[in-house]
Design a protein around this motif. Structure first.
Motif, PDB file in Angstrom:
ATOM      1  N   SER A 137     -49.297 -29.682  -8.659  1.00 38.64           N
ATOM      2  CA  SER A 137     -49.080 -28.874  -7.463  1.00 38.64           C
ATOM      3  C   SER A 137     -48.160 -27.680  -7.693  1.00 38.64           C
ATOM      4  N   ASP A 138     -47.143 -27.830  -8.551  1.00 41.81           N
ATOM      5  CA  ASP A 138     -46.143 -26.779  -8.711  1.00 41.81           C
ATOM      6  C   ASP A 138     -46.257 -25.993 -10.013  1.00 41.81           C
ATOM      7  N   PHE A 139     -47.020 -26.511 -10.966  1.00 44.81           N
ATOM      8  CA  PHE A 139     -47.139 -25.830 -12.258  1.00 44.81           C
ATOM      9  C   PHE A 139     -48.555 -25.317 -12.517  1.00 44.81           C
ATOM     10  N   GLY A 140     -49.449 -25.619 -11.607  1.00 41.61           N
ATOM     11  CA  GLY A 140     -50.795 -25.072 -11.703  1.00 41.61           C
ATOM     12  C   GLY A 140     -51.690 -25.707 -12.748  1.00 41.61           C
ATOM     13  N   LEU A 141     -51.309 -26.882 -13.283  1.00 40.60           N
ATOM     14  CA  LEU A 141     -52.174 -27.552 -14.257  1.00 40.60           C
ATOM     15  C   LEU A 141     -53.362 -28.172 -13.531  1.00 40.60           C
ATOM     16  N   ARG A 142     -54.550 -28.014 -14.084  1.00 37.92           N
ATOM     17  CA  ARG A 142     -55.753 -28.531 -13.436  1.00 37.92           C
ATOM     18  C   ARG A 142     -56.525 -29.521 -14.310  1.00 37.92           C
ATOM     19  N   ASP A 143     -56.463 -29.336 -15.614  1.00 39.46           N
ATOM     20  CA  ASP A 143     -57.192 -30.227 -16.511  1.00 39.46           C
ATOM     21  C   ASP A 143     -56.520 -31.604 -16.538  1.00 39.46           C
ATOM     22  N   GLU A 144     -57.263 -32.658 -16.200  1.00 42.37           N
ATOM     23  CA  GLU A 144     -56.690 -34.005 -16.107  1.00 42.37           C
ATOM     24  C   GLU A 144     -56.119 -34.476 -17.439  1.00 42.37           C
ATOM     25  N   HIS A 145     -56.816 -34.144 -18.537  1.00 43.51           N
ATOM     26  CA  HIS A 145     -56.331 -34.552 -19.857  1.00 43.51           C
ATOM     27  C   HIS A 145     -55.005 -33.873 -20.175  1.00 43.51           C
ATOM     28  N   GLU A 146     -54.896 -32.593 -19.848  1.00 42.96           N
ATOM     29  CA  GLU A 146     -53.656 -31.852 -20.096  1.00 42.96           C
ATOM     30  C   GLU A 146     -52.513 -32.413 -19.242  1.00 42.96           C
ATOM     31  N   ILE A 147     -52.807 -32.730 -17.985  1.00 40.97           N
ATOM     32  CA  ILE A 147     -51.788 -33.304 -17.099  1.00 40.97           C
ATOM     33  C   ILE A 147     -51.303 -34.639 -17.651  1.00 40.97           C
ATOM     34  N   ALA A 148     -52.242 -35.480 -18.102  1.00 44.87           N
ATOM     35  CA  ALA A 148     -51.885 -36.788 -18.642  1.00 44.87           C
ATOM     36  C   ALA A 148     -51.014 -36.653 -19.893  1.00 44.87           C
ATOM     37  N   GLU A 149     -51.367 -35.690 -20.751  1.00 49.76           N
ATOM     38  CA  GLU A 149     -50.592 -35.488 -21.977  1.00 49.76           C
ATOM     39  C   GLU A 149     -49.163 -35.053 -21.662  1.00 49.76           C
ATOM     40  N   TRP A 150     -49.021 -34.046 -20.795  1.00 46.70           N
ATOM     41  CA  TRP A 150     -47.687 -33.574 -20.450  1.00 46.70           C
ATOM     42  C   TRP A 150     -46.878 -34.657 -19.730  1.00 46.70           C
ATOM     43  N   THR A 151     -47.527 -35.405 -18.852  1.00 51.44           N
ATOM     44  CA  THR A 151     -46.824 -36.476 -18.135  1.00 51.44           C
ATOM     45  C   THR A 151     -46.259 -37.490 -19.110  1.00 51.44           C
ATOM     46  N   GLY A 152     -47.083 -37.924 -20.060  1.00 55.25           N
ATOM     47  CA  GLY A 152     -46.627 -38.916 -21.034  1.00 55.25           C
ATOM     48  C   GLY A 152     -45.497 -38.400 -21.903  1.00 55.25           C
ATOM     49  N   ILE A 153     -45.626 -37.157 -22.365  1.00 57.38           N
ATOM     50  CA  ILE A 153     -44.612 -36.581 -23.248  1.00 57.38           C
ATOM     51  C   ILE A 153     -43.289 -36.392 -22.505  1.00 57.38           C
ATOM     52  N   ILE A 154     -43.367 -35.857 -21.277  1.00 57.96           N
ATOM     53  CA  ILE A 154     -42.157 -35.616 -20.499  1.00 57.96           C
ATOM     54  C   ILE A 154     -41.480 -36.931 -20.138  1.00 57.96           C
ATOM     55  N   PHE A 155     -42.273 -37.930 -19.762  1.00 57.67           N
ATOM     56  CA  PHE A 155     -41.708 -39.229 -19.399  1.00 57.67           C
ATOM     57  C   PHE A 155     -41.010 -39.871 -20.591  1.00 57.67           C
ATOM     58  N   ALA A 156     -41.640 -39.815 -21.775  1.00 58.17           N
ATOM     59  CA  ALA A 156     -41.086 -40.469 -22.963  1.00 58.17           C
ATOM     60  C   ALA A 156     -39.904 -39.716 -23.543  1.00 58.17           C
ATOM     61  N   GLY A 157     -39.821 -38.399 -23.292  1.00 58.07           N
ATOM     62  CA  GLY A 157     -38.767 -37.599 -23.899  1.00 58.07           C
ATOM     63  C   GLY A 157     -37.377 -38.130 -23.628  1.00 58.07           C
ATOM     64  N   ASN A 158     -37.131 -38.562 -22.398  1.00 62.16           N
ATOM     65  CA  ASN A 158     -35.829 -39.097 -22.013  1.00 62.16           C
ATOM     66  C   ASN A 158     -35.450 -40.300 -22.862  1.00 62.16           C
ATOM     67  N   PHE A 159     -36.414 -41.202 -23.115  1.00 59.84           N
ATOM     68  CA  PHE A 159     -36.132 -42.437 -23.841  1.00 59.84           C
ATOM     69  C   PHE A 159     -35.932 -42.186 -25.333  1.00 59.84           C
ATOM     70  N   VAL A 160     -36.605 -41.155 -25.866  1.00 58.12           N
ATOM     71  CA  VAL A 160     -36.449 -40.831 -27.292  1.00 58.12           C
ATOM     72  C   VAL A 160     -35.000 -40.463 -27.589  1.00 58.12           C
ATOM     73  N   THR A 161     -34.448 -39.498 -26.830  1.00 56.40           N
ATOM     74  CA  THR A 161     -33.074 -39.071 -27.093  1.00 56.40           C
ATOM     75  C   THR A 161     -32.060 -40.126 -26.656  1.00 56.40           C
TER      76      THR A 161
END
Length: 401
Positions: free
Chosen positions: A35-59
């Protein structure tokens, strides 16, 4: 009122506000990107969601031991405030992000400075009388779970009313309030001169010192396997609910399935913590691991949502005895002056389970399916119970008087 009770009450609210704030937006991250970043491709949204979610736990996995070392040297309250005010600032900045990589960078930074939970647990453990340790750990755990349950519900309501970006500002405000409570009301008797005079050892040397204590190594393994077992099915629950119930009110039922486990966990944690003060935390831990393992089995064979709700509620009752018992046993078996370091290593294992569980579940779901993953979690938890049963937790690590 004794100071340890004041600390416990304040840090209960601190845990609640912190976890409520941190879980307000994460369940809706994919919708926020859309809604706020204009991403439309479901695969791209899923990839960014997973990476952003996991980033916190990595560091968080990498930096928790460093903060634990500093806490043992400078005090737990200092680390609590550093984490609280730091996360409040970073969370507000997330509301100004305009690109997905901005969110990723801020999540990585958030994991780097995080540590409110292990600092709160270490502070409670250091100020609570030994005979009340199980009860205190159960209470502090209930605050964490209450925040985890209420966060998504509050986030959903705020998102419908105000949109997604204001949630970050609200979350930052909650984290700031939690830190202010700790600043003015929490007290810690910390001997800085004694800590400064103690031999200063690196994170690696600290790990080597703790590695020789077998009960501690067992507890770190237990923490990882608990979190791995819980998280490998977490992202698949909405799809399973859809399979059982269809698409009608899917978000509501998915949220309810998640909330019911947290509610029963929150109710059971103080009771099982008090029981552990009477019969021993190691017994409650072994019993709870076995019970949680058994409660995963019926989830693989349910045929309706109400059956899944019942099984998840019973699962939460046993989960209430896991983290408080582990924390109480860590305190018992950690040498004097290394408590924060031990809790930080445990927090790292928690983060590792949070990373590995969803990745494993996603990669193997096509092979095992969620029902197979439920059964795998059952096996892992019962093996965990057997490991605890064959470990001697009766002799505490010697502590200077």
């Amino acid at each position: 009122m004794p100071q340890w009770k004041i600390n416990l009450i304040v840090l209960w609210f601190g845990q609640f506000l912190t976890l409520a704030g941190m879980t307000m937006i994460m369940p809706f991250l994919s919708l926020y990107l859309q809604s706020d970043f204009g991403l439309r491709d479901e695969h791209e949204i899923a990839e960014w969601t997973g990476i952003i979610f996991a980033g916190n736990f990595v560091t968080a996995f990498l930096f928790q031991p460093i903060w634990g070392r500093l806490a043992d040297r400078h005090g737990r309250k200092v680390m609590l405030l550093r984490s609280g005010f730091g996360m409040a600032t970073v969370t507000v900045l997330m509301g100004f992000a305009t690109e997905p990589w901005h969110l990723l960078a801020l999540r990585l930074l958030n994991g780097t400075i995080s540590g409110f939970n292990p600092a709160a647990v270490a502070l409670v453990s250091a100020t609570t009388p030994k005979e009340k340790m199980g009860f205190a750990m159960g209470v502090i755990q209930s605050g964490l779970i209450a925040g985890t349950v209420m966060g998504p519900l509050m986030g959903g309501a705020f998102a419908d009313q105000f949109g997604f970006r204001p949630i970050f500002y609200i979350t930052g405000g909650l984290l700031f309030c939690a830190s202010l409570l700790a600043l003015f009301l929490v007290r810690e008797k910390f001997d800085r001169e004694k800590a400064a005079a103690a031999p200063q050892i690196s994170v690696l040397q600290g790990w080597k010192a703790l590695r020789g204590i077998r009960p501690l190594m067992v507890l770190l393994s237990v923490t990882f396997l608990i979190q791995f077992s819980l998280m490998n099915t977490q992202s698949l629950i909405p799809l399973f609910v859809q399979e059982l119930h269809g698409t009608a009110n899917l978000a509501f039922w998915s949220g309810t399935v998640g909330a019911v486990t947290g509610i029963s966990n929150m109710l059971a944690a103080p009771l099982l913590g008090r029981l552990s003060d009477r019969i021993g935390a190691h017994r409650v831990l072994g019993f709870s691991l076995a019970g949680a393992g058994i409660m995963f089995i019926p989830q693989a064979f349910v045929g309706a949502v109400w059956q899944l709700l019942a099984a998840r509620f019973l699962l939460g009752l046993f989960l209430g005895g896991l983290v408080p018992s582990v924390n109480a046993l860590i305190r018992r078996h950690t040498p004097e002056g290394m408590e924060s370091r031990a809790y930080s290593f445990n927090s790292s294992m928690l983060s590792l389970g949070n990373m590995a569980g969803p990745v494993f579940g996603g990669l193997t779901s096509s092979l095992l399916g969620i029902k197979g993953l439920f059964l795998l979690s059952a096996v892992l938890l019962m093996l965990n119970s057997a490991l605890v049963a064959h470990t001697s937790f009766t002799k505490a690590t010697a502590r200077p008087s």
